[in-house]
Scaffold this motif. Structure first.
Motif, PDB file in Angstrom:
ATOM      1  N   HIS A 111      31.766  38.210  35.599  1.00 41.97           N
ATOM      2  CA  HIS A 111      31.783  37.800  37.007  1.00 41.97           C
ATOM      3  C   HIS A 111      31.725  39.027  37.914  1.00 41.97           C
ATOM      4  O   HIS A 111      31.881  40.158  37.452  1.00 41.97           O
ATOM      5  CB  HIS A 111      33.040  36.982  37.316  1.00 41.97           C
ATOM      6  N   ASP A 113      33.659  40.225  41.506  1.00 45.04           N
ATOM      7  CA  ASP A 113      34.824  39.788  42.281  1.00 45.04           C
ATOM      8  C   ASP A 113      34.399  39.164  43.609  1.00 45.04           C
ATOM      9  O   ASP A 113      33.662  39.768  44.382  1.00 45.04           O
ATOM     10  CB  ASP A 113      35.777  40.969  42.545  1.00 45.04           C
ATOM     11  N   TYR A 253      34.237  49.990  41.179  1.00 48.74           N
ATOM     12  CA  TYR A 253      32.951  49.393  40.797  1.00 48.74           C
ATOM     13  C   TYR A 253      32.378  48.558  41.929  1.00 48.74           C
ATOM     14  O   TYR A 253      33.085  47.961  42.722  1.00 48.74           O
ATOM     15  CB  TYR A 253      33.064  48.581  39.505  1.00 48.74           C
ATOM     16  N   HIS A 260      31.692  42.331  35.498  1.00 51.18           N
ATOM     17  CA  HIS A 260      32.764  42.832  34.640  1.00 51.18           C
ATOM     18  C   HIS A 260      33.482  41.664  33.995  1.00 51.18           C
ATOM     19  O   HIS A 260      33.381  40.514  34.449  1.00 51.18           O
ATOM     20  CB  HIS A 260      33.728  43.729  35.416  1.00 51.18           C
ATOM     21  N   ARG A 276      44.990  46.665  41.690  1.00 56.31           N
ATOM     22  CA  ARG A 276      43.623  46.609  42.219  1.00 56.31           C
ATOM     23  C   ARG A 276      43.604  46.503  43.740  1.00 56.31           C
ATOM     24  O   ARG A 276      44.430  45.791  44.327  1.00 56.31           O
ATOM     25  CB  ARG A 276      42.909  45.394  41.634  1.00 56.31           C
TER      26      ARG A 276
HETATM   27 FE   LIG Z   1      37.464  40.481  38.347  1.00 53.93          FE
END
Ligand SMILES: [Fe+2]
Length: 294
Positions: A111, A113, A253, A260, A276
């Motif tokens: 996927h 994000d 990224y 990812h 994150r």
């Molecule tokens: Fe993710």
């Protein structure tokens, strides 16, 4: 000292050393990092034992830091930091089959994000704080390499196509209903182009994700299968990079040009914490991209 940059794979990603992200970075270095990010899609900074505040400060050199959504089975302690964790506030590890652990399985699908939102995140910045001794890697795949790997015929076909992405679609594939009615309303299906070109260098990427449910204007079932096939195509080894986390690794990224997914690990045996941040984009991927019903 100037940062040193070396390639991670033949197709995308670079490792950046001689840099300390806990320190204030000058404009020249930030410009260099921005350039590397747009060019290579993924930046790995090893040995960054930094605080959440430094993580957010680094993020904000690149744009506005998104406030994380509180997702099922996770909790976060600070604004702007999403804590990916596998134990509760009392320190008990999640059991392998409990809903909170099963919900994490969604992260094992390829996927990008936030593609279920009308304005997906430009980038994510993940920092490894506790890593298991086995498994729990993050794999990345270059959607630019995937685009370049398509036949001319397919490129022409997908160039101007639109795919409908839906949060519920990805969760349905896990055969478990994790979506409250409130969440379903909050994340209606959205439209995104199947090809996204980088606004700075024009490099094209095949924009697919496990959230992509069907291709607009085509048969829903057939185009859903085709999107699944494209996702498998994009995630193949020759376009991918498997990152085995070390504590202190920080990976930035590009969600416009990278897929990812997480690899499994014994979730009930070892703690794992990644922290994150996400960088917000400031405009939708296309006009009128929110649908009311799937
Ligand atoms: Fe993710």
């Amino acid at each position: 000292m100037q940062p040193s940059i070396c390639a991670l794979t033949p197709v995308f990603g670079v490792k950046i050393k001689n840099i300390d992200l806990s320190q204030k970075l000058n404009c020249g270095i930030i410009d260099k990092l921005k350039e590397a990010f747009e060019e290579h899609s993924l930046l790995l900074f090893p040995k960054q034992y930094i605080t959440d505040e430094a993580h957010v400060a680094f993020t904000e050199h690149f744009g506005v830091s998104e406030r994380p959504r509180k997702s099922f089975g996770s909790y976060h302690h600070k604004p702007n930091i999403n804590v990916v964790i596998n134990y509760d506030k009392e320190g008990n590890l999640y059991k392998a089959n409990e809903p909170r652990a099963r919900f994490r399985k969604g992260q094992r699908m390829w996927h990008t994000d936030g593609s279920y939102k009308s304005i997906p995140s430009i980038a994510s910045i993940l920092r490894a704080c506790i890593v298991p001794p086995e498994g729990g890697h993050t794999q990345f795949a270059s959607l630019r390499a995937a685009w370049n790997g398509l036949s001319k015929e397919d490129q022409n076909r997908f160039q101007n196509r639109t795919a409908v992405h839906h949060y519920a679609h990805s969760r349905r594939q896990m055969n478990i209903k994790f979506l409250s009615d409130e969440e379903a309303k909050k994340f209606p299906p959205v439209r995104h182009p199947m090809m996204r070109a980088n606004p700075i260098n024009g490099k094209k990427a095949l924009y697919v994700s496990s959230y992509a449910a069907y291709i607009e204007g085509e048969d829903k079932t057939e185009s859903c299968k085709e999107l699944e096939m494209l996702l498998r195509f994009a995630g193949q080894k020759r376009f991918a990079y498997d990152h085995k986390w070390q504590v202190g690794d920080l990976v930035m990224y590009d969600n416009r040009s990278c897929l990812h997914r997480a690899t499994p690990y014994p979730i009930d045996k070892y703690p794992r914490i990644l922290r994150r941040t996400n960088i917000a984009d400031n405009h939708p991927t296309m006009k009128n991209n929110i649908l009311n019903a799937l």
